[in-house]
Scaffold this active site. Structure first.
Site, PDB file in Angstrom:
ATOM      1  N   ARG A  80       0.848  -1.151  -0.126  1.00 50.55           N
ATOM      2  CA  ARG A  80      -0.012  -0.012  -0.080  1.00 50.55           C
ATOM      3  C   ARG A  80       0.807   1.296  -0.110  1.00 50.55           C
ATOM      4  O   ARG A  80       0.185   2.359  -0.478  1.00 50.55           O
ATOM      5  CB  ARG A  80      -1.007   0.222   1.121  1.00 50.55           C
ATOM      6  CG  ARG A  80      -2.082  -1.090   0.750  1.00 50.55           C
ATOM      7  CD  ARG A  80      -3.213  -1.022   2.323  1.00 50.55           C
ATOM      8  NE  ARG A  80      -2.359  -2.049   3.235  1.00 50.55           N
ATOM      9  CZ  ARG A  80      -2.738  -2.402   4.179  1.00 50.55           C
ATOM     10  NH1 ARG A  80      -3.877  -2.105   4.868  1.00 50.55           N
ATOM     11  NH2 ARG A  80      -2.110  -3.482   4.958  1.00 50.55           N
ATOM     12  N   TYR A 422      29.470  25.836  -2.028  1.00 45.32           N
ATOM     13  CA  TYR A 422      29.659  24.704  -2.742  1.00 45.32           C
ATOM     14  C   TYR A 422      30.333  25.249  -4.197  1.00 45.32           C
ATOM     15  O   TYR A 422      29.766  26.104  -4.775  1.00 45.32           O
ATOM     16  CB  TYR A 422      28.542  23.959  -3.088  1.00 45.32           C
ATOM     17  CG  TYR A 422      28.437  22.627  -3.961  1.00 45.32           C
ATOM     18  CD1 TYR A 422      29.529  21.647  -3.524  1.00 45.32           C
ATOM     19  CD2 TYR A 422      27.480  22.500  -4.800  1.00 45.32           C
ATOM     20  CE1 TYR A 422      29.304  20.433  -4.226  1.00 45.32           C
ATOM     21  CE2 TYR A 422      27.766  21.332  -5.559  1.00 45.32           C
ATOM     22  CZ  TYR A 422      28.760  20.377  -5.206  1.00 45.32           C
ATOM     23  OH  TYR A 422      28.708  19.115  -5.968  1.00 45.32           O
ATOM     24  N   ALA A 458      27.151  46.580   1.680  1.00 43.78           N
ATOM     25  CA  ALA A 458      25.901  45.830   1.145  1.00 43.78           C
ATOM     26  C   ALA A 458      26.372  45.582  -0.196  1.00 43.78           C
ATOM     27  O   ALA A 458      26.883  46.144  -0.819  1.00 43.78           O
ATOM     28  CB  ALA A 458      24.867  46.716   1.444  1.00 43.78           C
TER      29      ALA A 458
END
Ligand code: UD1
Ligand code: CA
Length: 492
Positions: A80, A422, A458
């Protein structure tokens, strides 16, 4: 029939707790408080007063039990679930269902564990190797899934050395707790010369085996939902699928179980009538219903996860953490949070994360594995933190990704700041030391290190280290051409 009455989970006098939903029922084996959902006792069938469940008297001499072995049934196909992954490895609260069951056993000091596997043997073995490396969890192959009795027989046939008490559990009941396992063992050891069975009162018993008891409450037999007649279907005391049966009783009776013609399976539940016939019947032990919930479908998996999550949130709340909304905060087991921290809605916190005292987390924050947050920090909306240490009094308040980083204390990370951790090959580290101030929308192209008290302008893309007490601005300088628009219009 010998005089041994039903054992209820808790043989001490019961005390009502404040909220009236649960009863404290004394201490379990490990000396912890046990609680039972009152729903069970609201059932008329038992005909007993919840406030008056006295200690059970045993007038039989019970042979001492020399240890408990656990057998976890996990060979079923789990059709199921409609999944390539075997059912018992589907996760609840970030942990495979089977691991919940194994951990409940281990935590209750049952370390002799055998798992019955089928076609899923390889999947289960690699799971155990990865998760329980070094701990000896045995596997037995049930060649064909011929039912729960056949699954237990396959362990006996494999000549696994089982102790006197054989605890049989299902790999698809992820809500079982060590407290309950410990309590069942205590009841078995003290009260039974045949076995005990975890039962519960279910408002909606459909799908579960029904417990048929005699006037003294011993289990006479168990009727599966499919085989129950109209009268039996009204029984609301259900089989939770967790048993402890004396090894010799299994040896004598398993072989006598006949195949269920309708389903072509050998039902372990049929052992109840055989044990009753030999005057060593199963004794029902009440277990909170929510611990017995079996998962057969993905919808039930979600239900189980919800129950488990609620338990985690309740426990954190008891420890002084404010969870603003129990319906939208998901916290896995094994998260540490200090007192007076508030977790706002739509926040997800994964196992192993540590958060200090007095923090504000979320709304909509995602703290992943390896996130360690200090005291009095703000991790605000749409902030994701992974494998990073963040010091005290540091704010990462809006729309940031902090990965593989070490951020000191009293640091302010401006809105939209991202650590580019990464490089397509490996993960690199960003270090931002104490007191640094990072302007909005900065990108740290790791590996990179920002010195103490430094300021990042910034919109900077920081690719090089910045020493202490320095200002770094790494963005194209703004060019403003005064009157440029007007001039363009004139030339047209
Ligand atoms: C079973 C009980 C039922 C009880 C319910 C509680 C039987 C016949 N019925 O029903 O009374 O109320 O659990 O959740 O036992 N398995 C094997 N090999 C097999 C068949 C099953 O290892 O040949 C394993 C499954 O993987 C599962 C467990 O045994 O982990 C229970 O089997 P399942 O088919 O889920 O039984 P239920 O229909 O839920
Ligand atoms: Ca089941």
């Amino acid at each position: 029939m010998n005089i041994q009455k039903t054992v209820h989970a808790g043989n001490n006098r019961m005390k009502k707790t404040r909220n009236n939903e649960k009863y404290k029922v004394g201490k379990n084996v490990q000396g912890k408080d046990m609680e039972i959902d009152v729903a069970f006792f609201s059932g008329k069938e038992r005909g007993e007063n919840a406030d008056n469940l006295a200690a059970v008297k045993t007038e039989k001499t019970i042979k001492p039990v020399n240890g408990i072995s656990a057998v976890i049934l996990a060979a079923g196909k789990g059709t199921r679930m409609k999944s390539d992954k075997t059912k018992v490895l589907h996760e609840v609260s970030g942990k495979p269902m089977l691991a919940h069951v194994i951990d409940a056993c281990l935590e209750a000091q049952v370390s002799d564990i055998t798992v019955v596997a089928g076609a899923n043997m390889q999947q289960l073995k690699s799971f155990a190797a990865a998760r329980y490396n070094g701990r000896n969890i045995g596997f037995v192959l049930q060649k064909e899934q011929l039912g729960t009795a056949d699954a237990v027989s396959s362990v006996i046939k494999a000549k696994i050395p089982l102790k006197d008490g054989v605890m049989i559990l299902s790999g698809d009941t992820p809500l079982i707790t060590a407290d309950t396992v410990g309590f069942l063992i205590k009841m078995f050891t003290k009260k039974s010369d045949g076995g005990i069975i975890g039962v519960s009162f279910a408002e909606n018993p459909a799908g579960y085996g029904r417990i048929v008891r005699n006037s003294e409450d011993y289990v006479m037999r168990i009727v599966e939902d499919k085989d129950a007649d109209d009268r039996e279907k009204t029984i609301k005391v259900i089989n939770g699928g967790i048993y402890i049966i004396r090894k010799d009783s299994l040896d004598r009776n398993l072989g006598k179980i006949k195949v269920n013609k309708a389903k072509g399976e050998y039902y372990l539940t049929d052992i109840a009538a055989l044990m009753y016939a030999e005057d060593r019947p199963l004794i029902p032990v009440d277990v909170p219903y929510r611990e017995l919930a079996g998962v057969n479908s993905r919808a039930q998996l979600a239900e189980a996860a919800k129950i488990r999550n609620k338990k985690v949130l309740e426990k954190l709340s008891e420890n002084g953490i404010t969870i603003v909304d129990f319906d939208t905060v998901y916290i896995e087991e094994g998260v540490e949070i200090g007192a007076d921290t508030t977790v706002h809605p739509f926040t997800v916190i994964k196992a192993g994360v540590k958060i200090g005292k007095g923090c504000s987390i979320g709304p909509s924050a995602h703290l992943r594995q390896g996130a360690v947050i200090g005291n009095n920090c703000k991790i605000g909306n749409f902030v994701e933190v992974k494998n990073s240490i963040i010091g005290n009094n540091t704010n990462v308040a809006h729309l940031s990704y902090i990965g593989d980083s070490e951020i000191g204390s009293n640091v302010n990370i401006g809105a939209g700041t991202i650590t580019a951790n990464y490089d397509g090959v490996k993960k690199n580290k960003t270090v931002i030391l104490d007191g640094a101030y990072v302007g909005s929308n900065s990108v740290f192209v790791a590996p990179v290190k920002i010195g103490k008290n430094s300021v990042i302008g910034a919109g900077s893309v920081i690719t090089e280290n910045v020493p202490d007490d320095s200002l770094a601005i790494a963005r194209p300088r703004q060019e403003t051409k005064t009157g440029w628009v007007k001039n363009r219009r004139k030339t047209k």
